[in-house]
Write an enzyme that holds these catalytic residues in place. Structure first.
Site, mmCIF file in Angstrom:
data_model
loop_
_atom_site.group_PDB
_atom_site.id
_atom_site.type_symbol
_atom_site.label_atom_id
_atom_site.label_comp_id
_atom_site.label_asym_id
_atom_site.label_seq_id
_atom_site.Cartn_x
_atom_site.Cartn_y
_atom_site.Cartn_z
ATOM 1 N N CYS A 1 -0.122 -14.466 -5.660
ATOM 2 C CA CYS A 1 0.676 -15.378 -4.840
ATOM 3 C C CYS A 1 -0.153 -16.526 -4.277
ATOM 4 O O CYS A 1 0.406 -17.533 -3.834
ATOM 5 C CB CYS A 1 1.356 -14.621 -3.701
ATOM 6 S SG CYS A 1 0.209 -13.933 -2.481
ATOM 7 N N ASN A 2 -1.486 -16.398 -4.268
ATOM 8 C CA ASN A 2 -2.279 -17.493 -3.704
ATOM 9 C C ASN A 2 -3.485 -17.898 -4.545
ATOM 10 O O ASN A 2 -4.370 -18.589 -4.061
ATOM 11 C CB ASN A 2 -2.734 -17.160 -2.276
ATOM 12 C CG ASN A 2 -3.456 -15.839 -2.186
ATOM 13 O OD1 ASN A 2 -4.328 -15.547 -2.993
ATOM 14 N ND2 ASN A 2 -3.092 -15.028 -1.200
ATOM 15 N N GLU B 1 -9.014 -7.960 2.394
ATOM 16 C CA GLU B 1 -7.819 -7.249 1.916
ATOM 17 C C GLU B 1 -8.109 -6.625 0.553
ATOM 18 O O GLU B 1 -8.855 -7.165 -0.254
ATOM 19 C CB GLU B 1 -6.618 -8.200 1.862
ATOM 20 C CG GLU B 1 -6.785 -9.425 0.972
ATOM 21 C CD GLU B 1 -6.285 -9.207 -0.437
ATOM 22 O OE1 GLU B 1 -5.678 -8.155 -0.702
ATOM 23 O OE2 GLU B 1 -6.518 -10.089 -1.277
ATOM 24 N N SER B 2 -7.505 -5.468 0.325
ATOM 25 C CA SER B 2 -7.813 -4.712 -0.891
ATOM 26 C C SER B 2 -6.788 -4.905 -2.003
ATOM 27 O O SER B 2 -6.988 -4.419 -3.113
ATOM 28 C CB SER B 2 -7.915 -3.218 -0.559
ATOM 29 O OG SER B 2 -6.704 -2.750 0.018
ATOM 30 N N GLN C 1 -4.721 -6.227 -8.239
ATOM 31 C CA GLN C 1 -4.286 -7.375 -9.035
ATOM 32 C C GLN C 1 -5.300 -7.702 -10.129
ATOM 33 O O GLN C 1 -4.927 -8.041 -11.258
ATOM 34 C CB GLN C 1 -4.070 -8.576 -8.114
ATOM 35 C CG GLN C 1 -2.896 -8.382 -7.160
ATOM 36 C CD GLN C 1 -2.890 -9.382 -6.021
ATOM 37 O OE1 GLN C 1 -3.938 -9.892 -5.608
ATOM 38 N NE2 GLN C 1 -1.709 -9.680 -5.493
ATOM 39 N N GLY D 1 9.012 -5.203 -6.230
ATOM 40 C CA GLY D 1 7.803 -5.188 -7.047
ATOM 41 C C GLY D 1 6.599 -4.779 -6.216
ATOM 42 O O GLY D 1 6.737 -4.160 -5.158
ATOM 43 N N ALA D 2 5.394 -5.145 -6.680
ATOM 44 C CA ALA D 2 4.167 -4.738 -5.993
ATOM 45 C C ALA D 2 4.107 -5.292 -4.573
ATOM 46 O O ALA D 2 3.794 -4.566 -3.622
ATOM 47 C CB ALA D 2 2.949 -5.203 -6.793
ATOM 48 N N MET D 3 4.414 -6.590 -4.400
ATOM 49 C CA MET D 3 4.369 -7.180 -3.068
ATOM 50 C C MET D 3 5.484 -6.626 -2.188
ATOM 51 O O MET D 3 5.295 -6.401 -0.985
ATOM 52 C CB MET D 3 4.474 -8.704 -3.159
ATOM 53 C CG MET D 3 4.320 -9.417 -1.827
ATOM 54 S SD MET D 3 2.692 -9.212 -1.075
ATOM 55 C CE MET D 3 1.765 -10.455 -1.978
#
Length: 429
Positions: A50-51, A114-115, A120, A191-193
């Site tokens: 996402c970033n 963050e892990s 990802q 989904g994952a997020m």
């Protein structure tokens, strides 16, 4: 082959640009195929979150490889190469190794430590493996990057606070809503997020919690796992009106939350964690609706780990980079050692042919004995020097030994052309 990484992230591009560059999961195999079809690219891995969007590649030459990667990114994003260059950062060889390890350890994340990035990166590596675009160099880089990330999280307290993009977004939301405990929440996307959002909201005591997704089965499974309620996607408007807080993280290419939809649901705080964005651009001035997106989070960069924890991770990264470079130098000399052994065997074979042409009285058994003896002598003579040169090559500055061997024995060994300097073509990362 040399390592090259090219990318754009929250550091160099806003969400409007990132959502044009982002590569959807189902498009990754095609992009990988395009990359390795380029003349200067031999291996490729695509990391798209996402970033950040990054290409890791093994290339024959720096400038040729950079041109190939940039052209593919321009083609898939629809952004002219000249415009795209202003948002890209480039890392080559040692710098590419360092960058990949910083990414995997969370040092380069929007929320430091963050892990989620580790998972990802694992998915990106798996996709490249499935597409058969990761060769020896990228297999080693990805495996080591994943190991470095695991070390960073297991040996330091950099993620002690359990930070992620979702927790950072909730911090901002709390400033708008106050205590989130007991607040009614809706998660759009399973989904994952979306799953990370549900887990984070549950830990924060937010609830009642509802989940909706185009695939009802996925929403139901996720809801069952966390004691939430699954809502049919066609009831989204009603669910929005009953929520105080919305987390939207779908893979839709079009806005899910339109102006009309959110006007009817106000007041509302929306965390838009999707790229491309789920919230329409014209929602910015809707009364009673607060939108927190990736741009907002990049501006806040909250909850940084303690300096001591960051320093500990940086030390791990530094030592692992040196370890990887040692492997790389050792791998670089292998073709030279192989060429030296081949040259020696060729010389022995040529001399044996001359001998046998002069001494026709040798029996086949005698010829075999002479051949075995000479080959064994050469192997014994070369064994210690080649073992030692591999050891020396793995040390800093060891690349000179391969060059010396090639010069001394006039060995023709194809090798990548190094770049004297890596020019800055755009953003910094």
């Amino acid at each position: 082959m040399n390592l090259l990484s090219v990318g754009a992230s929250y550091r160099t591009a806003d969400v409007a640009t990132l959502e044009r560059i982002v590569i959807a999961d189902d498009a990754v195999p095609g992009v990988l195929e395009k990359l390795v079809a380029q003349p200067f690219v031999g291996e490729a891995v695509v990391l798209s979150t996402c970033n950040r969007v990054e290409i890791y590649a093994a290339v024959n030459t720096f400038h040729g490889g950079l041109g190939d990667v940039c052209n593919v990114l321009s083609e898939v994003s629809g952004i002219p190469a000249t415009e795209l260059a202003g948002h890209l950062y480039v890392h080559y060889d040692e710098a590419a190794v360092l960058h990949s390890f910083k990414v995997s350890s969370g040092l380069d994340s929007m929320v430091v430590g963050e892990s989620q990035i580790l998972g990802q990166l694992r998915d990106a590596y798996h996709a490249a493996t499935e597409a058969d675009t990761a060769g020896r160099l990228l297999h080693e880089l990805m495996q080591q990057a994943l190991r470095v990330g695991k070390r960073a999280h297991s040996e330091t307290g950099i993620d002690r606070a359990g930070q992620s993009v979702v927790t950072a977004a909730l911090d901002v939301a709390e400033a708008e809503l106050g205590d989130l405990t007991g607040r009614r929440a809706l998660v759009i996307g399973a989904g994952a997020m979306g799953a990370l959002s549900v887990a984070t909201l549950t830990r924060a005591g937010v609830g009642p919690l509802r989940i909706t997704n185009r695939s009802a089965a996925r929403a139901e499974r996720l809801a069952e796992a966390y004691g939430a309620v699954a809502v049919p996607y066609d009831e989204l408007d009603a669910a929005l009106r009953e929520a105080d807080l919305v987390v939207s993280a779908t893979a839709s290419t079009e806005p899910v939350l339109t102006r009309a939809r959110l006007e009817a649901a106000a007041p509302l705080v929306v965390l838009d964690l999707a790229v491309p964005r789920d919230v329409a651009a014209d929602v910015i001035d809707v009364p009673g609706v607060t939108v927190i997106d990736i741009d907002s989070l990049a501006a806040t960069r909250r909850s940084l780990p303690a300096a001591a924890e960051t320093a500990a991770v940086e030390q791990i990264v530094s030592s692992e980079v040196e370890h990887f470079l040692g492997w790389l130098r050792g791998a670089d000399i292998a073709p030279t050692v192989a060429a030296l052994r081949t040259r020696a065997e060729d010389v022995v074979s040529a001399e044996l042919r001359k001998l046998y042409s002069r001494r026709s009285e040798f029996t086949e058994e005698q010829r075999a004995d002479v051949s075995r003896t000479l080959h064994r002598v050469v192997q014994q003579l070369l064994h210690s020097p080649t073992v030692r040169v591999r050891q020396l090559a793995a040390e800093p500055g060891g690349d000179q030994y391969a060059a010396l061997l090639r010069e001394l024995f006039d060995l023709d060994v194809p090798h990548a052309t190094p770049a004297n300097a890596v020019p800055e073509i755009g953003g910094q990362a």
